[in-house]
Design a protein around this motif. Structure first.
Motif, PDB file in Angstrom:
ATOM      1  N   ARG A 185       0.820  -1.312   0.011  1.00  0.00           N
ATOM      2  CA  ARG A 185       0.156  -0.105   0.011  1.00  0.00           C
ATOM      3  C   ARG A 185       0.916   1.181   0.186  1.00  0.00           C
ATOM      4  O   ARG A 185       0.659   2.234  -0.705  1.00  0.00           O
ATOM      5  CB  ARG A 185      -1.051  -0.023   1.278  1.00  0.00           C
ATOM      6  N   PRO A 248      -8.595   2.339  -3.638  1.00  0.00           N
ATOM      7  CA  PRO A 248      -9.161   1.749  -2.196  1.00  0.00           C
ATOM      8  C   PRO A 248      -7.819   0.721  -1.695  1.00  0.00           C
ATOM      9  O   PRO A 248      -8.010   0.527  -0.585  1.00  0.00           O
ATOM     10  CB  PRO A 248     -10.163   0.983  -2.948  1.00  0.00           C
ATOM     11  N   ASP A 251      -5.533   3.312   0.457  1.00  0.00           N
ATOM     12  CA  ASP A 251      -6.554   3.740   1.525  1.00  0.00           C
ATOM     13  C   ASP A 251      -5.894   4.662   2.728  1.00  0.00           C
ATOM     14  O   ASP A 251      -5.684   4.322   3.767  1.00  0.00           O
ATOM     15  CB  ASP A 251      -7.074   2.385   2.344  1.00  0.00           C
TER      16      ASP A 251
END
Length: 294
Positions: A185, A248, A251
């Protein structure tokens, strides 16, 4: 980073400049470099699909247009540059490899295809010394002990890569997706900070956090045409899929900076040693049952 391989007879040991070692293993379909039992690179018939899923994913990530100029940071046996040379023989490719033992091994045992040159240099320094070099593709595929070192995870590194790309250029990273996805991420957040378009090839099980696996990250200021990438990995036994909606997944994760000194996570791979030992015992048992040659 890839999966453990079965043992092979009489591997050749490669001693690196820092004293660590790797094994050069002869297989039926070519040669493999292994570190701690994990395949790092494979060289075989260039007319066949690359043996390692990570190489097939990176080749797919380059799309369907021949890169006029490409740079590969990290060399090993040059699995990806060889695949690119076979597919697009007109491409000019530079491979930057720090480890002299790998450079010497490649030059002496596995001759370079036409269009590929090798430089023995520290890849981050090479990247920072080449702004405005107008590369159509830059591939970062650097692992140390099966982990990506901090110099190749950060915003500063990706910014240097962006500066070395042409306006239509594409950055491809061989990365990982760990069980908690935090590192992945943050890498995606790093790329999103710099590039207009970011995508990822990954297995659904790794994306869901069920296992540790590879991830191929793709970034460009030019739109990434998904169709040829999806076509290239369709039906691949690795079950990789292209993900284009990465917000997403990010995040709110923070980009990685040099000051973070962030390594990729330790691979959490299944221990296949017991099964491999049983396979070797079975092979030896079969050998004892064969009639002697006359």
């Amino acid at each position: 980073m890839s999966t453990p391989l079965e043992p092979s007879a009489s591997p050749e040991q490669i001693v690196f400049s820092d004293g660590t070692t790797a094994d050069l293993v002869r297989k039926d379909d070519g040669w493999v470099i292994q570190i701690d039992g994990v395949a790092q690179s494979h060289v075989g018939d260039p007319a066949q699909p690359p043996k390692l899923a990570s190489i097939r994913w990176m080749l797919a990530a380059l799309g369907d247009r021949a890169p006029r100029r490409a740079a590969h940071l990290g060399g090993a046996l040059l699995a990806l540059p060889r695949a690119v040379a076979h597919r697009w023989p007109e491409s000019a490719q530079t491979v930057v490899e720090l480890e002299p033992a790998l450079v010497e091994l490649t030059r002496s045992r596995f001759p370079l295809p036409t269009g590929i040159t090798m430089e023995t240099a520290e890849a981050r320094s090479w990247l920072e010394a080449n702004p405005g070099s107008e590369h159509d593709a830059i591939v970062i595929d650097i692992f140390v002990g099966n982990r990506i070192p901090p110099a190749f995870t950060s915003l500063e590194c990706m910014d240097a890569a962006r500066a070395a790309l042409s306006a239509q250029g594409r950055l491809v990273l061989n990365s990982v997706a760990g069980p908690d996805l935090l590192f992945t991420r943050r890498e995606l957040a790093t790329l999103r900070t710099l590039f207009e378009h970011v995508a990822m090839i990954v297995q659904g099980s790794a994306l869901a956090g069920a296992r540790f696996g590879n991830a191929t990250l793709i970034a460009s200021d030019s739109p990434i045409d998904a169709a040829p990438i999806r076509s290239a990995i369709a039906g691949d036994p690795s079950m990789g899929a292209l993900v284009t909606d990465i917000d997403p997944i990010i995040d709110g994760a923070a980009p990685i900076r040099d000051a973070d000194e962030l390594w990729s996570p330790v691979p959490n791979l299944p221990d296949a040693s017991a099964a491999l030992k049983l396979l070797e015992q079975a092979r030896q048992a079969v050998e004892t049952l064969r009639p002697p040659r006359t």
